[in-house]
Design a protein around this motif. Structure first.
Motif, PDB file in Angstrom:
ATOM      1  N   LEU A   1      18.705  69.161  11.966  1.00 19.41           N
ATOM      2  CA  LEU A   1      18.358  67.770  11.368  1.00 19.41           C
ATOM      3  C   LEU A   1      19.249  67.082  10.720  1.00 19.41           C
ATOM      4  O   LEU A   1      19.606  66.071  10.610  1.00 19.41           O
ATOM      5  CB  LEU A   1      16.912  68.054  10.625  1.00 19.41           C
ATOM      6  CG  LEU A   1      15.456  68.232  11.301  1.00 19.41           C
ATOM      7  CD1 LEU A   1      14.589  68.649  10.328  1.00 19.41           C
ATOM      8  CD2 LEU A   1      15.236  66.860  11.997  1.00 19.41           C
ATOM      9  N   ARG A   2      19.948  68.017   9.425  1.00 18.93           N
ATOM     10  CA  ARG A   2      21.039  67.487   8.865  1.00 18.93           C
ATOM     11  C   ARG A   2      22.034  66.683   9.828  1.00 18.93           C
ATOM     12  O   ARG A   2      22.495  65.661   9.387  1.00 18.93           O
ATOM     13  CB  ARG A   2      21.796  68.762   8.208  1.00 18.93           C
ATOM     14  CG  ARG A   2      21.180  68.786   6.815  1.00 18.93           C
ATOM     15  CD  ARG A   2      21.952  69.756   5.861  1.00 18.93           C
ATOM     16  NE  ARG A   2      21.182  70.568   5.056  1.00 18.93           N
ATOM     17  CZ  ARG A   2      20.745  71.986   5.386  1.00 18.93           C
ATOM     18  NH1 ARG A   2      21.326  72.363   6.322  1.00 18.93           N
ATOM     19  NH2 ARG A   2      19.787  72.655   4.589  1.00 18.93           N
TER      20      ARG A   2
ATOM     21  N   VAL B   1       4.807  70.809  19.747  1.00 19.64           N
ATOM     22  CA  VAL B   1       4.784  70.376  18.196  1.00 19.64           C
ATOM     23  C   VAL B   1       5.910  70.926  17.621  1.00 19.64           C
ATOM     24  O   VAL B   1       6.446  70.098  16.466  1.00 19.64           O
ATOM     25  CB  VAL B   1       3.589  70.780  17.735  1.00 19.64           C
ATOM     26  CG1 VAL B   1       3.680  72.262  17.489  1.00 19.64           C
ATOM     27  CG2 VAL B   1       3.296  70.177  16.411  1.00 19.64           C
ATOM     28  N   ASP B   2       6.752  71.964  17.973  1.00 18.51           N
ATOM     29  CA  ASP B   2       7.693  72.564  17.187  1.00 18.51           C
ATOM     30  C   ASP B   2       9.043  72.194  17.175  1.00 18.51           C
ATOM     31  O   ASP B   2       9.881  72.852  16.782  1.00 18.51           O
ATOM     32  CB  ASP B   2       7.633  73.962  17.494  1.00 18.51           C
ATOM     33  CG  ASP B   2       7.170  74.745  18.734  1.00 18.51           C
ATOM     34  OD1 ASP B   2       7.702  73.803  19.787  1.00 18.51           O
ATOM     35  OD2 ASP B   2       6.664  75.581  19.086  1.00 18.51           O
ATOM     36  N   ASN B   3       9.523  71.342  18.025  1.00 22.24           N
ATOM     37  CA  ASN B   3      10.731  70.842  18.158  1.00 22.24           C
ATOM     38  C   ASN B   3      10.999  69.469  17.479  1.00 22.24           C
ATOM     39  O   ASN B   3      10.407  68.523  17.827  1.00 22.24           O
ATOM     40  CB  ASN B   3      11.090  70.621  19.475  1.00 22.24           C
ATOM     41  CG  ASN B   3      12.314  69.822  19.711  1.00 22.24           C
ATOM     42  OD1 ASN B   3      13.182  69.582  18.948  1.00 22.24           O
ATOM     43  ND2 ASN B   3      12.622  69.331  21.179  1.00 22.24           N
ATOM     44  N   VAL B   4      11.572  69.719  16.090  1.00 21.01           N
ATOM     45  CA  VAL B   4      11.680  68.400  15.199  1.00 21.01           C
ATOM     46  C   VAL B   4      12.496  67.368  15.697  1.00 21.01           C
ATOM     47  O   VAL B   4      12.502  66.447  15.307  1.00 21.01           O
ATOM     48  CB  VAL B   4      11.684  68.828  13.804  1.00 21.01           C
ATOM     49  CG1 VAL B   4      10.684  69.696  13.264  1.00 21.01           C
ATOM     50  CG2 VAL B   4      13.050  69.870  13.644  1.00 21.01           C
TER      51      VAL B   4
ATOM     52  N   LEU C   1       7.828  64.171  13.893  1.00 23.68           N
ATOM     53  CA  LEU C   1       7.590  63.917  15.226  1.00 23.68           C
ATOM     54  C   LEU C   1       7.110  62.425  15.439  1.00 23.68           C
ATOM     55  O   LEU C   1       7.419  61.726  16.089  1.00 23.68           O
ATOM     56  CB  LEU C   1       6.391  64.693  15.850  1.00 23.68           C
ATOM     57  CG  LEU C   1       6.848  66.121  16.040  1.00 23.68           C
ATOM     58  CD1 LEU C   1       5.533  66.931  16.396  1.00 23.68           C
ATOM     59  CD2 LEU C   1       7.877  66.417  17.012  1.00 23.68           C
ATOM     60  N   MET C   2       6.260  62.154  14.313  1.00 26.55           N
ATOM     61  CA  MET C   2       6.000  60.965  14.166  1.00 26.55           C
ATOM     62  C   MET C   2       7.185  59.847  14.031  1.00 26.55           C
ATOM     63  O   MET C   2       6.976  58.562  14.559  1.00 26.55           O
ATOM     64  CB  MET C   2       4.896  60.716  13.227  1.00 26.55           C
ATOM     65  CG  MET C   2       3.273  61.402  13.554  1.00 26.55           C
ATOM     66  SD  MET C   2       2.845  61.102  15.071  1.00 26.55           S
ATOM     67  CE  MET C   2       2.126  59.577  15.032  1.00 26.55           C
TER      68      MET C   2
END
Ligand code: UTP
Length: 414
Positions: free
Chosen positions: A407-408, A240-243, A133-134
């Motif tokens: 993410l990949r 928070v949980d969606n990267v 997230l950051m």
């Protein structure tokens, strides 16, 4: 007599009478087993709890009449991307945009022992959910050349560890002075018979009060006095949980500002009519979210003349709110929703039980109820593959595995 002057026997009598009126005599009986000091501690805890949730009158509210809500689609956004983005970046540079990370959840489906953001989803290196997230936020602030103040909501359970984790990780390279942590409130949990539970000897079990009370919690923790002194006009609130969560997305911010709406919601086109996602729509003319289980067959399958589903856009818990409109919501008591979850408790023998399956109810306010309080809301379509990789479950749909794959595909090394 004011409450501060109330002596122990009077307090005990008052609270036990209330417990009895609410059908909670097992708690008064339990109190008798404790010594005076433990009794007083427990009574003081009970006195801080909102027991109105135990009132059977406090039921889920009735829904109004639904209608589809038009969304700004990917095509329209693509055509205006440069302009929207410039408008959004200008707002960020002017200090008008803040962000709120909803990190007070318990992650019971994932089986988290700690704050969900502390989960490491890397394979060949450490990569924490908070870090993803950051990194997403830093991409925007680097582009803008200005920081976005970030308010992180935590729960009683994970507040200290979340703060310590950010400090240990050096705030993931973000500016410390632009990060604030604040704690949301707790509400009691109940067993399937509606009885209060214990979490430890002499302690009533409580759980975070849902993700809808974040603005009120900002008020209760003094965050709003800071916000009111700042130039912030818009708050981007997100899960928070969606990267792949795009935070303070300039294009989204610009689109909402230019549309003249007082709020915006990121939405994804449903993959299929029966996909289990809350859909942004109108309810009695106001923006609203209808849960998948509330939709009739007619609503689920209804189509527009161009063949697209009428109730097509699912929400991903990424909203933009205009602060002056949020101020008007503070006087409103958010409805509570009863949610059946896995809740750790202490049994009659004093043993801590960690249930394998949902066993009790917690009471939650929901962010979607805040949307209903807005005059209007811009539905802003996003590409699922690029912005939506939620981590909810241990395996299967919306798990670490599915998020890693997304993410990949977005070029992130794991
Ligand atoms: P979820 O609805 O997925 O709840 O939260 P959860 O508690 O994290 O997980 P489960 O349902 O027990 O498995 C969606 C978002 O709302 C936040 C979560 O941290 C997540 O960002 N949330 C949820 C809060 O901040 N506080 C809450 O009380 C509940």
């Amino acid at each position: 007599m004011t409450q501060q002057q109330e002596n122990f026997p009077a307090m005990k009598e008052r609270i036990c009478a209330r417990l009895s009126a609410l059908g909670q005599t097992h708690i008064s009986d339990y109190l008798k087993q404790l010594n005076d000091t433990a009794q007083e501690t427990m009574l003081r805890q009970i006195d801080t709890l909102d027991l109105s949730i135990l009132d059977p009158e406090c039921a889920d509210e009735k829904r109004g009449s639904f209608a589809p809500l038009y969304a700004t689609t990917l095509g329209e956004i693509a055509q205006n991307r440069a302009r929207f983005t410039e408008t959004g970046l200008a707002a960020i540079r002017a200090g008008k945009v803040g962000a709120v990370l909803l990190g007070g959840g318990q992650g019971t489906r994932l089986g988290c022992e700690h704050a969900k953001g502390m989960v490491d989803i890397g394979i060949t290196r450490e990569l924490f959910i908070f870090e993803c997230l950051m990194n997403n936020l830093k991409r925007v602030t680097d582009q803008a050349g200005a920081y976005v103040p970030l308010f992180i909501m935590t729960s009683a359970e994970n507040h200290n560890e979340t703060q310590a984790f950010f400090a240990e990780k050096n705030y993931f390279g973000y500016s410390r002075e632009h990060i604030r942590f604040f704690r949301q409130e707790q509400l009691p949990t109940v067993d399937p018979e509606g009885r209060l539970m214990l979490s430890a000897p002499g302690v009533i079990s409580t759980a975070p009060n849902g993700n809808g009370g974040w603005y009120a919690s900002m008020e209760n923790t003094g965050m709003l006095s800071e916000l009111r002194r700042s130039r912030i006009e818009w708050l981007n609130v997100f899960a928070v949980d969606n990267v792949l969560q795009a935070i303070a997305d300039p294009c989204f911010i610009g689109a909402v500002i230019e549309s003249g709406n007082v709020s915006g919601a990121k939405v994804v086109a449903k993959a299929a009519p029966d996909e289990k996602v809350g859909v942004l729509c109108l309810e009695d003319g106001r923006p609203s979210i209808v849960e998948y289980y509330e939709m009739t067959e007619e609503m689920r399958t209804r189509r527009e003349p161009d063949g697209t589903l009428s109730y097509r856009f699912g929400v991903i818990l990424n909203y933009l709110f205009r602060v002056d409109e949020l101020e008007n919501t503070l006087a409103y008591k958010m409805p509570l929703h009863k949610v059946f979850k896995k809740i750790r408790y202490m049994d009659e023998n004093g043993n801590t039980v960690r249930p394998e399956a949902p066993n009790a109810y917690k009471f939650e306010t929901l962010a979607l109820d805040l949307v209903k309080l807005q005059k209007n809301c811009l539905a802003y379509e996003i590409e699922r593959e690029k912005e939506f990789a939620p981590i909810k479950n241990q395996t299967g749909v919306d798990s670490v595995e599915t998020a890693r794959e997304l993410l990949r595909r977005n070029g992130i090394t794991l």
